[in-house]
Write a protein that holds these residues in place. Structure first.
Motif, short mmCIF file in Angstrom:
data_model
loop_
_atom_site.label_atom_id
_atom_site.label_comp_id
_atom_site.label_asym_id
_atom_site.label_seq_id
_atom_site.Cartn_x
_atom_site.Cartn_y
_atom_site.Cartn_z
N GLY A 134 0.60 -1.30 0.06
CA GLY A 134 0.18 0.15 -0.01
C GLY A 134 1.07 1.23 0.01
N CYS A 135 2.05 1.22 -0.02
CA CYS A 135 2.99 2.46 -0.10
C CYS A 135 2.78 3.00 -1.40
CB CYS A 135 4.53 1.95 0.26
SG CYS A 135 5.34 3.52 0.23
N THR A 136 2.62 4.29 -1.23
CA THR A 136 2.38 5.23 -2.62
C THR A 136 3.42 6.35 -2.76
OG1 THR A 136 0.76 6.74 -1.53
CG2 THR A 136 0.07 4.74 -2.84
N ASP A 137 4.29 6.59 -1.70
CA ASP A 137 5.15 7.35 -1.45
C ASP A 137 6.71 7.03 -1.64
OD1 ASP A 137 6.50 9.91 -1.47
OD2 ASP A 137 5.91 10.22 0.69
N ALA A 138 7.58 7.52 -2.48
CA ALA A 138 9.14 6.87 -2.54
C ALA A 138 9.71 7.37 -1.37
CB ALA A 138 9.44 7.41 -3.79
N VAL A 139 9.43 8.50 -0.77
CA VAL A 139 10.20 9.01 0.24
C VAL A 139 10.08 8.19 1.45
CG1 VAL A 139 10.34 11.02 1.86
CG2 VAL A 139 10.01 11.46 -0.67
N GLN A 140 8.95 7.54 1.83
CA GLN A 140 8.62 6.63 3.16
C GLN A 140 9.55 5.41 2.80
OE1 GLN A 140 4.42 5.51 2.16
NE2 GLN A 140 3.81 6.84 3.95
N VAL A 141 9.86 5.07 1.61
CA VAL A 141 10.74 3.84 1.50
C VAL A 141 12.22 4.21 1.77
CG1 VAL A 141 11.51 2.14 -0.16
CG2 VAL A 141 9.16 2.83 -0.20
N VAL A 142 12.68 5.34 1.27
CA VAL A 142 13.97 5.82 1.53
C VAL A 142 14.10 6.28 3.02
CG1 VAL A 142 15.66 7.68 0.89
CG2 VAL A 142 14.18 6.40 -0.73
N ASN A 143 13.10 6.53 3.69
CA ASN A 143 13.15 6.77 5.01
C ASN A 143 13.28 5.70 5.86
OD1 ASN A 143 12.95 9.68 4.72
ND2 ASN A 143 10.72 9.70 5.00
N GLU A 144 12.57 4.46 5.34
CA GLU A 144 12.82 3.19 5.88
C GLU A 144 14.28 2.62 5.72
OE1 GLU A 144 11.48 0.89 7.94
OE2 GLU A 144 9.86 2.50 8.25
N LEU A 145 14.82 3.04 4.46
CA LEU A 145 16.26 2.71 4.16
C LEU A 145 17.21 3.42 5.10
CD1 LEU A 145 18.30 1.36 2.05
CD2 LEU A 145 18.20 3.44 0.71
N ASP A 146 16.70 4.56 5.46
CA ASP A 146 17.67 5.21 6.32
C ASP A 146 17.95 4.70 7.64
OD1 ASP A 146 18.41 7.07 4.48
OD2 ASP A 146 16.85 8.64 4.87
N GLU A 147 16.55 4.10 8.07
CA GLU A 147 16.34 3.65 9.45
C GLU A 147 17.23 2.24 9.40
OE1 GLU A 147 12.86 2.90 11.16
OE2 GLU A 147 11.88 4.80 10.46
N ALA A 148 17.21 1.38 8.54
CA ALA A 148 18.04 0.18 8.23
C ALA A 148 19.53 0.51 8.19
CB ALA A 148 17.49 -0.45 7.02
N ILE A 149 20.03 1.59 7.70
CA ILE A 149 21.24 1.87 7.58
C ILE A 149 21.71 2.33 8.99
CG2 ILE A 149 22.96 3.66 6.81
CD1 ILE A 149 21.31 3.75 3.97
N LYS A 150 21.10 3.14 9.78
CA LYS A 150 21.37 3.42 11.41
C LYS A 150 21.37 2.21 11.95
CE LYS A 150 19.05 8.10 11.22
NZ LYS A 150 18.08 8.65 11.51
#
Length: 181
Positions: A134-150
């Motif tokens: 249900g994700c429609t915003d690419a920024v949400q995915v990149v924010n999750e990516l940032d959390e995974a990197i942290k």
């Protein structure tokens, strides 16, 4: 007997017409003369050989010496945040479900436990969270990516795109590599 003579005569006429038609070829009129097209003169330098519709002439790829090939886009330099957003937006436009996976030891396939053909270790990574249905915003995915990197700064992190109709993973690319890779 008359019927057999008519059919033999008709058959001969048809076969003669077919043979004559088979040898006739209509002239091709699809192309226009070259005088209708403007003449362009190009030099023989390297920038005119590679062409992408006028947008890109030549593109330097990432060095291949001592550079492991991971997955799609691994021949390019690391993607910027804006480029990652564009890639994820492409996933979403194509109705793929984004998911983030990570690997802490190896970011590539390797052979350790078995040497039979087609068997490789390191193909299966750990999911960061559940796929982002249900994700429609690419920024949400990149924010999750940032959390995974942290959470895993020394791990390899990739973004994958699931196709829920075919029940397969369509796209996968490395979004983050630790320092030194």
């Amino acid at each position: 007997m008359a019927a057999s003579m008519v059919s033999t005569t008709a058959t001969a006429a048809v076969s003669r017409a077919t043979a004559a038609q088979a040898s006739m070829v209509a002239p091709f009129t699809g192309l226009k003369s070259t005088s209708a097209f403007p003449a362009t003169r190009k030099t023989a330098d390297i920038t005119t050989i590679a062409n992408n519709g006028g947008r890109v002439s030549c593109m330097k790829v990432w060095p291949t010496v001592n550079n492991k090939k991971y997955e799609t886009l691994s021949y390019l330099p690391p993607l910027t945040r804006e480029q990652l957003i564009k890639e994820v937006d492409y996933l979403l436009r194509n109705k793929l479900i984004p998911c983030i996976e990570f690997e802490l030891e190896h970011g590539f396939v390797f052979r350790q436990y078995n040497s039979s053909p087609g068997y490789y270790d390191g193909r299966y990574w750990t999911m960061w969270k559940l796929p982002m249905f249900g994700c429609t915003d690419a920024v949400q995915v990149v924010n999750e990516l940032d959390e995974a990197i942290k959470a895993y700064p020394e791990g390899f992190i990739r973004i994958i795109g699931f196709n829920n109709l075919k029940q397969v993973q369509d796209i996968s690319f490395i979004a983050y590599k630790p320092a030194g890779y």
